[in-house]
Design an enzyme around this catalytic site. Sequence first.
Site, mmCIF file in Angstrom:
data_model
loop_
_atom_site.group_PDB
_atom_site.id
_atom_site.type_symbol
_atom_site.label_atom_id
_atom_site.label_comp_id
_atom_site.label_asym_id
_atom_site.label_seq_id
_atom_site.Cartn_x
_atom_site.Cartn_y
_atom_site.Cartn_z
ATOM 1 C CE LYS A 12 -3.575 -2.799 1.996
ATOM 2 N NZ LYS A 12 -4.774 -2.912 2.807
ATOM 3 C CG HIS A 96 -6.820 -3.112 -2.794
ATOM 4 N ND1 HIS A 96 -7.362 -2.376 -1.766
ATOM 5 C CD2 HIS A 96 -6.144 -4.135 -2.217
ATOM 6 C CE1 HIS A 96 -7.021 -2.936 -0.621
ATOM 7 N NE2 HIS A 96 -6.276 -4.000 -0.859
ATOM 8 C CD GLU A 98 -6.670 -0.321 1.155
ATOM 9 O OE1 GLU A 98 -5.597 -0.154 0.553
ATOM 10 O OE2 GLU A 98 -6.778 -1.081 2.140
ATOM 11 C CD GLU A 166 -7.234 -8.053 -0.684
ATOM 12 O OE1 GLU A 166 -6.304 -8.370 0.058
ATOM 13 O OE2 GLU A 166 -7.308 -6.957 -1.259
ATOM 14 N N GLY A 172 -7.294 -4.719 7.135
ATOM 15 C CA GLY A 172 -6.698 -3.775 8.076
ATOM 16 C C GLY A 172 -7.423 -3.676 9.403
ATOM 17 C CB SER A 212 -6.952 -9.302 9.295
ATOM 18 O OG SER A 212 -7.404 -7.964 9.364
HETATM 19 P P1 13P Z 1 -4.320 -6.319 5.597
HETATM 20 O O1 13P Z 1 -3.533 -7.602 5.459
HETATM 21 O O2 13P Z 1 -3.536 -5.204 6.200
HETATM 22 O O3 13P Z 1 -5.649 -6.560 6.231
HETATM 23 O O4 13P Z 1 -4.629 -5.836 4.082
HETATM 24 C C1 13P Z 1 -5.135 -6.740 3.182
HETATM 25 C C2 13P Z 1 -5.101 -6.137 1.834
HETATM 26 O O5 13P Z 1 -5.816 -5.183 1.556
HETATM 27 C C3 13P Z 1 -4.158 -6.684 0.858
HETATM 28 O O6 13P Z 1 -4.394 -6.178 -0.421
#
Ligand code: 13P
Length: 249
Positions: A12, A96, A98, A166, A172, A212
């Site tokens: 990220k 993704h 995000e 995901e 996160g 996570s």
């Molecule tokens: P985390 O492992 O921090 O939860 O993030 C997962 C993720 O978004 C991977 O692309």
Amino acid sequence: MSRTFFVGGNWKMNGSISKYQELVNNLKGARLDDNSEVVIAPPYMYLLPAQELLKGNNRIQIGAQDAYFKPSGAFTGEISSAMLKDAQISWVIIGHSERRTLFHETDDEVAKKVQAALDENVKVILCIGESLEQREKGDSIKVVIGQLDAAAKSVKDWSKVVIAYEPVWAIGTGKVATKEQAQEVHAAIRDWLVKAIGQGDAEKVRIIYGGSVSGANCKELAAQKDIDGFLVGGASLKPEFVDIVNARL
Ligand code: 13P
């Protein structure tokens, strides 16, 4: 299970010059499962320096975290899949959550980005996943299949695509999906693939889980029939990333 395990590290918007050097050097020095394909996805500005550090290492591949669908032009702030190809970056993460939520990326844009990447021969980690609200309504599978349907029109060769499930509520948050929750969605994705491309090819596509994932929870997830690896955020910035790569050892 014949599918090669696949672990991606999505850094990220994290890191620094000294941090990427430390992370890459740690990985280079670690014992990694030979049956695990490893891709790290640093921020754009560390892609080429990381590639330089990995010269001569054929175990660790590099991916970008996104790429725009136009090959070039007046698109300030963007980079293209054509540029990734030019720089010999072999993977790109697309869709993704995000990007979808914070940057309002639509299913249609995701499909165009997938198309552009595959046209440039850059392999795709295609992210899909439902929100907490959608899960609570019982719509997880419907949402995920809808996202897949939208992106699938851009994919002719699924051997160039890894699907990353995901769930947004797990990213996160420290709230990992249970192995049953994850396996249920992965199995639904596999069923969808069987209908779309036939049993033989569907069995070859890697479906990885993200949200996570940690050194502590990766082994039981990795033991599920349709969980073929992980896309890792936070833990990819820590030494435990190696344990996740080695989850099947
Ligand atoms: P985390 O492992 O921090 O939860 O993030 C997962 C993720 O978004 C991977 O692309």
